[in-house]
Motif scaffolding. Structure first.
Motif, mmCIF file in Angstrom:
data_model
loop_
_atom_site.group_PDB
_atom_site.id
_atom_site.type_symbol
_atom_site.label_atom_id
_atom_site.label_comp_id
_atom_site.label_asym_id
_atom_site.label_seq_id
_atom_site.Cartn_x
_atom_site.Cartn_y
_atom_site.Cartn_z
ATOM 1 N N LYS A 69 0.817 -1.219 0.000
ATOM 2 C CA LYS A 69 0.000 0.000 0.000
ATOM 3 C C LYS A 69 0.851 1.270 0.000
ATOM 4 O O LYS A 69 0.568 2.221 -0.718
ATOM 5 N N LYS A 70 1.918 1.277 0.763
ATOM 6 C CA LYS A 70 2.750 2.491 0.865
ATOM 7 C C LYS A 70 3.479 2.815 -0.439
ATOM 8 O O LYS A 70 3.886 3.944 -0.665
ATOM 9 N N ASP A 71 3.620 1.827 -1.329
ATOM 10 C CA ASP A 71 4.313 2.026 -2.599
ATOM 11 C C ASP A 71 3.360 2.228 -3.778
ATOM 12 O O ASP A 71 3.801 2.421 -4.907
ATOM 13 N N GLN A 72 2.055 2.176 -3.526
ATOM 14 C CA GLN A 72 1.072 2.243 -4.613
ATOM 15 C C GLN A 72 0.989 3.632 -5.227
ATOM 16 O O GLN A 72 1.117 4.640 -4.538
ATOM 17 N N GLN A 73 0.760 3.625 -6.524
ATOM 18 C CA GLN A 73 0.492 4.833 -7.284
ATOM 19 C C GLN A 73 -0.941 4.732 -7.811
ATOM 20 O O GLN A 73 -1.458 3.623 -7.987
ATOM 21 N N LYS A 74 -1.559 5.868 -8.064
ATOM 22 C CA LYS A 74 -2.853 5.878 -8.749
ATOM 23 C C LYS A 74 -2.569 5.841 -10.242
ATOM 24 O O LYS A 74 -1.909 6.731 -10.767
ATOM 25 N N ILE A 75 -3.059 4.805 -10.891
ATOM 26 C CA ILE A 75 -2.801 4.614 -12.314
ATOM 27 C C ILE A 75 -4.117 4.799 -13.075
ATOM 28 O O ILE A 75 -5.104 4.113 -12.785
ATOM 29 N N SER A 76 -4.128 5.714 -14.014
ATOM 30 C CA SER A 76 -5.324 5.929 -14.840
ATOM 31 C C SER A 76 -5.618 4.675 -15.641
ATOM 32 O O SER A 76 -4.698 4.023 -16.143
ATOM 33 N N MET A 77 -6.900 4.353 -15.745
ATOM 34 C CA MET A 77 -7.280 3.150 -16.475
ATOM 35 C C MET A 77 -8.672 3.308 -17.040
ATOM 36 O O MET A 77 -9.419 4.212 -16.699
ATOM 37 N N PHE A 78 -9.000 2.384 -17.942
ATOM 38 C CA PHE A 78 -10.352 2.184 -18.424
ATOM 39 C C PHE A 78 -10.774 0.803 -17.964
ATOM 40 O O PHE A 78 -9.968 -0.138 -17.994
ATOM 41 N N ALA A 79 -12.022 0.672 -17.575
ATOM 42 C CA ALA A 79 -12.601 -0.641 -17.323
ATOM 43 C C ALA A 79 -13.560 -0.915 -18.474
ATOM 44 O O ALA A 79 -14.436 -0.104 -18.766
ATOM 45 N N LEU A 80 -13.341 -2.039 -19.141
ATOM 46 C CA LEU A 80 -14.279 -2.499 -20.153
ATOM 47 C C LEU A 80 -15.183 -3.512 -19.471
ATOM 48 O O LEU A 80 -14.718 -4.554 -19.008
ATOM 49 N N ILE A 81 -16.446 -3.167 -19.341
ATOM 50 C CA ILE A 81 -17.435 -4.028 -18.694
ATOM 51 C C ILE A 81 -18.246 -4.701 -19.800
ATOM 52 O O ILE A 81 -18.904 -4.015 -20.587
ATOM 53 N N SER A 82 -18.163 -6.032 -19.870
ATOM 54 C CA SER A 82 -18.810 -6.721 -20.976
ATOM 55 C C SER A 82 -19.066 -8.190 -20.662
ATOM 56 O O SER A 82 -18.193 -8.880 -20.139
ATOM 57 N N ASP A 83 -20.257 -8.651 -21.041
ATOM 58 C CA ASP A 83 -20.562 -10.080 -20.968
ATOM 59 C C ASP A 83 -19.741 -10.857 -21.993
ATOM 60 O O ASP A 83 -19.545 -12.058 -21.849
ATOM 61 N N GLU A 84 -19.256 -10.186 -23.024
ATOM 62 C CA GLU A 84 -18.502 -10.844 -24.085
ATOM 63 C C GLU A 84 -17.062 -11.170 -23.706
ATOM 64 O O GLU A 84 -16.380 -11.903 -24.429
ATOM 65 N N LEU A 85 -16.577 -10.628 -22.594
ATOM 66 C CA LEU A 85 -15.191 -10.908 -22.193
ATOM 67 C C LEU A 85 -14.971 -12.401 -21.941
ATOM 68 O O LEU A 85 -13.909 -12.933 -22.268
ATOM 69 N N VAL A 86 -15.965 -13.061 -21.381
ATOM 70 C CA VAL A 86 -15.828 -14.483 -21.052
ATOM 71 C C VAL A 86 -15.374 -15.281 -22.270
ATOM 72 O O VAL A 86 -14.503 -16.140 -22.158
ATOM 73 N N SER A 87 -15.901 -14.967 -23.436
ATOM 74 C CA SER A 87 -15.517 -15.708 -24.641
ATOM 75 C C SER A 87 -14.266 -15.134 -25.309
ATOM 76 O O SER A 87 -13.839 -15.638 -26.347
ATOM 77 N N ASN A 88 -13.665 -14.100 -24.720
ATOM 78 C CA ASN A 88 -12.475 -13.479 -25.299
ATOM 79 C C ASN A 88 -11.224 -13.604 -24.433
ATOM 80 O O ASN A 88 -10.151 -13.174 -24.851
ATOM 81 N N TRP A 89 -11.333 -14.169 -23.238
ATOM 82 C CA TRP A 89 -10.167 -14.234 -22.347
ATOM 83 C C TRP A 89 -9.012 -15.008 -22.975
ATOM 84 O O TRP A 89 -7.855 -14.588 -22.880
ATOM 85 N N GLN A 90 -9.292 -16.126 -23.618
ATOM 86 C CA GLN A 90 -8.203 -16.916 -24.205
ATOM 87 C C GLN A 90 -7.457 -16.116 -25.269
ATOM 88 O O GLN A 90 -6.231 -16.097 -25.309
ATOM 89 N N MET A 91 -8.205 -15.424 -26.133
ATOM 90 C CA MET A 91 -7.587 -14.594 -27.164
ATOM 91 C C MET A 91 -6.738 -13.498 -26.535
ATOM 92 O O MET A 91 -5.616 -13.235 -26.963
ATOM 93 N N LEU A 92 -7.249 -12.865 -25.482
ATOM 94 C CA LEU A 92 -6.504 -11.800 -24.812
ATOM 95 C C LEU A 92 -5.249 -12.346 -24.122
ATOM 96 O O LEU A 92 -4.185 -11.726 -24.179
ATOM 97 N N ASP A 93 -5.379 -13.511 -23.481
ATOM 98 C CA ASP A 93 -4.211 -14.133 -22.847
ATOM 99 C C ASP A 93 -3.130 -14.409 -23.888
ATOM 100 O O ASP A 93 -1.940 -14.168 -23.642
ATOM 101 N N GLU A 94 -3.536 -14.904 -25.047
ATOM 102 C CA GLU A 94 -2.569 -15.197 -26.115
ATOM 103 C C GLU A 94 -1.937 -13.911 -26.644
ATOM 104 O O GLU A 94 -0.739 -13.869 -26.903
ATOM 105 N N PHE A 95 -2.737 -12.864 -26.794
ATOM 106 C CA PHE A 95 -2.197 -11.584 -27.252
ATOM 107 C C PHE A 95 -1.153 -11.055 -26.275
ATOM 108 O O PHE A 95 -0.076 -10.623 -26.679
ATOM 109 N N GLU A 96 -1.454 -11.079 -24.995
ATOM 110 C CA GLU A 96 -0.528 -10.540 -23.991
ATOM 111 C C GLU A 96 0.732 -11.393 -23.879
ATOM 112 O O GLU A 96 1.798 -10.883 -23.572
#
Length: 127
Positions: A69-96
């Motif tokens: 906690k003492k080393d944390q920074q606030k990092i700007s982000m976007f949250a993508l909220i989607s029911d479609e993520l469930v079917s895309n996790w494998q593709m995203l894991d492979e991309f990363e």
């Protein structure tokens, strides 16, 4: 899995939230990888630390990691909220790739709403 973990998963449904802090964000170089996923984009912050590690660092996008906690920074982000993520996790894991791993993280939206989602963090075993 503990009862607390089950409750957390049921309450926040992290499998439907992708926390994006780098090249996958709107108007960034790799956004095309996620733009087909229909959902809602929300701005906010995630707390952690960014380090010059991972293939994204070569593009100017530092890698995320959890930290004390003492080393944390606030990092700007976007949250993508989607029911479609469930079917895309494998593709995203492979991309990363193996330089990153998908982990749970807590985020705070600009509205003050708190959520839990998945974020791609530095894979400490490969760093």
């Amino acid at each position: 899995m503990t009862e607390e973990e089950k409750e957390l998963l049921q309450t926040y449904k992290p499998e439907k939230s992708l926390i994006i802090y780098g090249s996958l964000a709107p108007n960034k170089p790799n956004h095309a990888v996620v733009e087909h996923i229909k959902g809602e984009w929300k701005k906010g912050i995630v707390r952690g630390k960014l380090e010059n590690v991972g293939w994204g660092a070569a593009l100017g996008y530092l890698g995320f990691k959890h930290c004390r906690k003492k080393d944390q920074q606030k990092i700007s982000m976007f949250a993508l909220i989607s029911d479609e993520l469930v079917s895309n996790w494998q593709m995203l894991d492979e991309f990363e790739g193996d330089e990153y791993r998908r982990i749970l993280a807590k985020y705070e939206l600009d509205t003050g709403e708190i959520g839990v989602g998945y974020i791609y963090a530095i894979n400490e075993e490969k760093a």
